[in-house]
Write a protein that holds these residues in place. Structure first.
Motif, mmCIF file in Angstrom:
data_model
loop_
_atom_site.group_PDB
_atom_site.id
_atom_site.type_symbol
_atom_site.label_atom_id
_atom_site.label_comp_id
_atom_site.label_asym_id
_atom_site.label_seq_id
_atom_site.Cartn_x
_atom_site.Cartn_y
_atom_site.Cartn_z
ATOM 1 N N ARG A 142 0.841 -1.200 0.000
ATOM 2 C CA ARG A 142 0.000 0.000 0.000
ATOM 3 C C ARG A 142 0.874 1.248 0.000
ATOM 4 O O ARG A 142 0.615 2.206 -0.743
ATOM 5 C CB ARG A 142 -0.935 -0.013 1.208
ATOM 6 N N ALA A 143 1.928 1.245 0.828
ATOM 7 C CA ALA A 143 2.842 2.391 0.866
ATOM 8 C C ALA A 143 3.509 2.591 -0.494
ATOM 9 O O ALA A 143 3.660 3.722 -0.961
ATOM 10 C CB ALA A 143 3.900 2.183 1.951
ATOM 11 N N LEU A 144 3.870 1.497 -1.149
ATOM 12 C CA LEU A 144 4.462 1.582 -2.487
ATOM 13 C C LEU A 144 3.483 2.195 -3.476
ATOM 14 O O LEU A 144 3.833 3.099 -4.239
ATOM 15 C CB LEU A 144 4.903 0.195 -2.958
ATOM 16 N N THR A 145 2.251 1.717 -3.464
ATOM 17 C CA THR A 145 1.230 2.220 -4.386
ATOM 18 C C THR A 145 0.982 3.709 -4.186
ATOM 19 O O THR A 145 0.805 4.449 -5.150
ATOM 20 C CB THR A 145 -0.081 1.426 -4.210
ATOM 21 N N HIS A 146 1.005 4.173 -2.934
ATOM 22 C CA HIS A 146 0.720 5.577 -2.642
ATOM 23 C C HIS A 146 1.950 6.475 -2.733
ATOM 24 O O HIS A 146 1.821 7.697 -2.638
ATOM 25 C CB HIS A 146 0.073 5.720 -1.263
ATOM 26 N N SER A 147 3.122 5.891 -2.953
ATOM 27 C CA SER A 147 4.336 6.696 -3.051
ATOM 28 C C SER A 147 4.428 7.322 -4.439
ATOM 29 O O SER A 147 3.825 6.846 -5.394
ATOM 30 C CB SER A 147 5.571 5.839 -2.790
#
Length: 150
Positions: free
Chosen positions: A56-61
């Motif tokens: 999720r953090a990757l997708t939102h980065s």
């Protein structure tokens, strides 16, 4: 403002310290490579629990994740598998995953699995990136070589 997750679950205020057998991550938003600081152990249980939060953090980065493993006390092949899954997802999204800091034991497992180069930071201002200089060579033991049997 930062977000903290302890084994995939948000921590309550004032309870930011992980138990010695747990892993925790902290994400600092609004940077090109979102920094993620990992603490504790990255093993089969914690890797599976942290996987959704890291994806999720990757997708939102904006451009990917910069992982700081400096406070990681343990990482096994489950942790490496998690890193490879993150790397694949980052490639699919046109992003990247870097590891900016790691203790010697984590560096060693990455070198032994031939995965360290996948997570090297990008060169700064087009400068040539220095080669990975940590000596992870395996020394030859003193046992005699096995005899060839045909």
């Amino acid at each position: 403002m930062t977000d903290t997750a302890l084994c995939g679950r948000p921590t309550s205020r004032g309870d930011d310290a992980p138990h010695p057998s747990q892993a925790a991550m902290t994400r600092v938003p609004l940077q090109r490579l979102a920094p993620i600081v990992m603490h504790g152990e990255l093993d089969i249980r914690t890797a599976n629990e942290l996987r959704p939060d890291l994806l999720r953090a990757l997708t939102h980065s904006q451009d990917g994740l910069d992982l700081d493993f400096g406070a990681l006390t343990f990482c096994d092949c489950s942790g490496v598998n998690l890193l490879l899954a993150l790397h694949q997802q980052a490639q699919d999204e046109g992003k990247r995953i870097t590891i900016s800091s790691a203790p010697p034991a984590v560096e060693r497992i990455l070198v032994l699995t031939c995965t360290r180069d996948l997570f090297m930071p990008a060169p700064v201002n087009g400068a040539a990136q220095p080669a990975h200089t940590t000596d992870h060579s395996v020394t030859k033991d003193s046992r005699p070589a096995p005899k060839n049997r045909l």
